[in-house]
Motif scaffolding. Sequence first.
Motif, PDB file in Angstrom:
ATOM      1  N   ARG A   1       0.835  -1.209   0.000  1.00  0.00           N
ATOM      2  CA  ARG A   1       0.000   0.000   0.000  1.00  0.00           C
ATOM      3  C   ARG A   1       0.865   1.252   0.000  1.00  0.00           C
ATOM      4  NH1 ARG A   1      -3.877   0.835   5.041  1.00  0.00           N
ATOM      5  NH2 ARG A   1      -1.825   1.220   5.988  1.00  0.00           N
ATOM      6  N   ASP A   2       1.983   1.221   0.740  1.00  0.00           N
ATOM      7  CA  ASP A   2       2.873   2.387   0.771  1.00  0.00           C
ATOM      8  C   ASP A   2       3.492   2.647  -0.605  1.00  0.00           C
ATOM      9  OD1 ASP A   2       2.385   2.576   3.497  1.00  0.00           O
ATOM     10  OD2 ASP A   2       4.022   1.192   3.977  1.00  0.00           O
ATOM     11  N   ILE A   3       3.919   1.582  -1.275  1.00  0.00           N
ATOM     12  CA  ILE A   3       4.491   1.734  -2.617  1.00  0.00           C
ATOM     13  C   ILE A   3       3.427   2.263  -3.584  1.00  0.00           C
ATOM     14  CG2 ILE A   3       5.700   0.580  -4.492  1.00  0.00           C
ATOM     15  CD1 ILE A   3       7.274   0.691  -1.873  1.00  0.00           C
ATOM     16  N   LEU A   4       2.209   1.711  -3.477  1.00  0.00           N
ATOM     17  CA  LEU A   4       1.117   2.132  -4.356  1.00  0.00           C
ATOM     18  C   LEU A   4       0.829   3.618  -4.178  1.00  0.00           C
ATOM     19  CD1 LEU A   4      -1.165   1.134  -6.322  1.00  0.00           C
ATOM     20  CD2 LEU A   4      -2.610   0.924  -4.298  1.00  0.00           C
ATOM     21  N   ILE A   5       0.715   4.052  -2.920  1.00  0.00           N
ATOM     22  CA  ILE A   5       0.409   5.463  -2.647  1.00  0.00           C
ATOM     23  C   ILE A   5       1.547   6.360  -3.127  1.00  0.00           C
ATOM     24  CG2 ILE A   5       0.053   7.140  -0.796  1.00  0.00           C
ATOM     25  CD1 ILE A   5      -1.458   4.995   0.742  1.00  0.00           C
ATOM     26  N   GLN A   6       2.782   5.914  -2.934  1.00  0.00           N
ATOM     27  CA  GLN A   6       3.925   6.726  -3.352  1.00  0.00           C
ATOM     28  C   GLN A   6       3.867   7.043  -4.853  1.00  0.00           C
ATOM     29  OE1 GLN A   6       7.735   4.877  -2.754  1.00  0.00           O
ATOM     30  NE2 GLN A   6       8.821   6.353  -4.048  1.00  0.00           N
ATOM     31  N   PHE A   7       3.666   6.009  -5.663  1.00  0.00           N
ATOM     32  CA  PHE A   7       3.659   6.247  -7.114  1.00  0.00           C
ATOM     33  C   PHE A   7       2.377   6.953  -7.568  1.00  0.00           C
ATOM     34  CE2 PHE A   7       7.124   3.269  -6.892  1.00  0.00           C
ATOM     35  CZ  PHE A   7       7.951   3.673  -7.918  1.00  0.00           C
ATOM     36  N   LEU A   8       1.281   6.731  -6.885  1.00  0.00           N
ATOM     37  CA  LEU A   8       0.061   7.476  -7.214  1.00  0.00           C
ATOM     38  C   LEU A   8       0.243   8.964  -6.928  1.00  0.00           C
ATOM     39  CD1 LEU A   8      -3.051   5.344  -6.143  1.00  0.00           C
ATOM     40  CD2 LEU A   8      -2.390   6.085  -8.437  1.00  0.00           C
ATOM     41  N   VAL A   9       0.870   9.259  -5.790  1.00  0.00           N
ATOM     42  CA  VAL A   9       1.120  10.669  -5.442  1.00  0.00           C
ATOM     43  C   VAL A   9       2.032  11.319  -6.469  1.00  0.00           C
ATOM     44  CG1 VAL A   9       2.248  12.165  -3.756  1.00  0.00           C
ATOM     45  CG2 VAL A   9       0.676  10.389  -2.985  1.00  0.00           C
ATOM     46  N   GLU A  10       3.036  10.592  -6.939  1.00  0.00           N
ATOM     47  CA  GLU A  10       3.924  11.146  -7.958  1.00  0.00           C
ATOM     48  C   GLU A  10       3.177  11.416  -9.262  1.00  0.00           C
ATOM     49  OE1 GLU A  10       7.310   8.688  -8.482  1.00  0.00           O
ATOM     50  OE2 GLU A  10       7.994   8.860  -6.403  1.00  0.00           O
ATOM     51  N   ALA A  11       2.310  10.482  -9.658  1.00  0.00           N
ATOM     52  CA  ALA A  11       1.543  10.668 -10.896  1.00  0.00           C
ATOM     53  C   ALA A  11       0.593  11.852 -10.785  1.00  0.00           C
ATOM     54  CB  ALA A  11       0.772   9.386 -11.229  1.00  0.00           C
ATOM     55  N   VAL A  12      -0.105  11.943  -9.643  1.00  0.00           N
ATOM     56  CA  VAL A  12      -1.037  13.062  -9.445  1.00  0.00           C
ATOM     57  C   VAL A  12      -0.280  14.384  -9.393  1.00  0.00           C
ATOM     58  CG1 VAL A  12      -2.689  14.075  -7.824  1.00  0.00           C
ATOM     59  CG2 VAL A  12      -2.777  11.633  -8.326  1.00  0.00           C
ATOM     60  N   SER A  13       0.893  14.382  -8.771  1.00  0.00           N
ATOM     61  CA  SER A  13       1.696  15.612  -8.699  1.00  0.00           C
ATOM     62  C   SER A  13       2.106  16.083 -10.085  1.00  0.00           C
ATOM     63  CB  SER A  13       2.932  15.378  -7.832  1.00  0.00           C
ATOM     64  OG  SER A  13       2.561  15.025  -6.508  1.00  0.00           O
ATOM     65  N   LEU A  14       2.507  15.141 -10.948  1.00  0.00           N
ATOM     66  CA  LEU A  14       2.859  15.509 -12.319  1.00  0.00           C
ATOM     67  C   LEU A  14       1.663  16.118 -13.051  1.00  0.00           C
ATOM     68  CD1 LEU A  14       5.088  12.503 -13.490  1.00  0.00           C
ATOM     69  CD2 LEU A  14       5.804  14.878 -13.180  1.00  0.00           C
ATOM     70  N   CYS A  15       0.482  15.495 -12.893  1.00  0.00           N
ATOM     71  CA  CYS A  15      -0.713  15.998 -13.575  1.00  0.00           C
ATOM     72  C   CYS A  15      -1.130  17.364 -13.020  1.00  0.00           C
ATOM     73  CB  CYS A  15      -1.861  14.998 -13.426  1.00  0.00           C
ATOM     74  SG  CYS A  15      -1.654  13.501 -14.420  1.00  0.00           S
TER      75      CYS A  15
END
Length: 257
Positions: free
Chosen positions: A176-190
Amino acid sequence: VALLGATVARELFGDEEPVGAAIRIRNVPFQVIGVLAPKGQSVMGRDQDDIVLMPISTARLRVSGRSQVQTERIGRIYVKVDPGADMATVQEDIETLLRQRRKTRAGGEDSFSVRNLAETMKARSEVLTTLSYLLAATSVISLIVGGIGIMNIMLVSVTERTREIGLRMAVGGRRRDILIQFLVEAVSLCLLGGLIGIAIGVSASAVIAMAADWPVLVSPSVLAAALAAAAATGIFFGLFPARRAAYLNPIYALRSE
């Protein structure tokens, strides 16, 4: 005598009182006896306040001249319908009356035309609705293309950071931590792209408003909706790379170079 539209009064007199003043139209002196209430643009985009009203006999004899107009001819008649009246019925009554006055034979071609502004507004609304759908489709396509780009960037990031992901899992990081980390990065880029797009759009609107003297309204709700769409795009297209990172085998991830 003459009545001035709000635009004409503003251009000629500014903040001064126009009533009682004298103006000249084609070198004919007129006394201003009133200023019309502002109406704004018409359905076709014409400034209804850019107008001067005068007696029709004065316009024919003094301003236009007998050589340019037919004394008994009227080119256009505006009819205001009472609120709640049936526009179609009123239009039919007007057409019947004009056929009687002009002695049009039954089945003959009318020598006049009656335009119903309600139908014009309806047609304009349909055109605007169609344009809105086209713009919405263009926006969706742009979001899809941008989302695919974000997904590719995140997939490359997962591939390049495989050893980092394995190390995080080895020291206790959960999926879950890995999932949230990469989701946050994707949302930050968008969101970063959305903010850049908003800045460009607002700046372009301000430049166009200044250059063309057009009123431009930038609604905060529209800006918030744009950022929300960018965030949703990041979540949707970032979910696959994030899940791929979260479900990596820690042992194989640590062995990767």
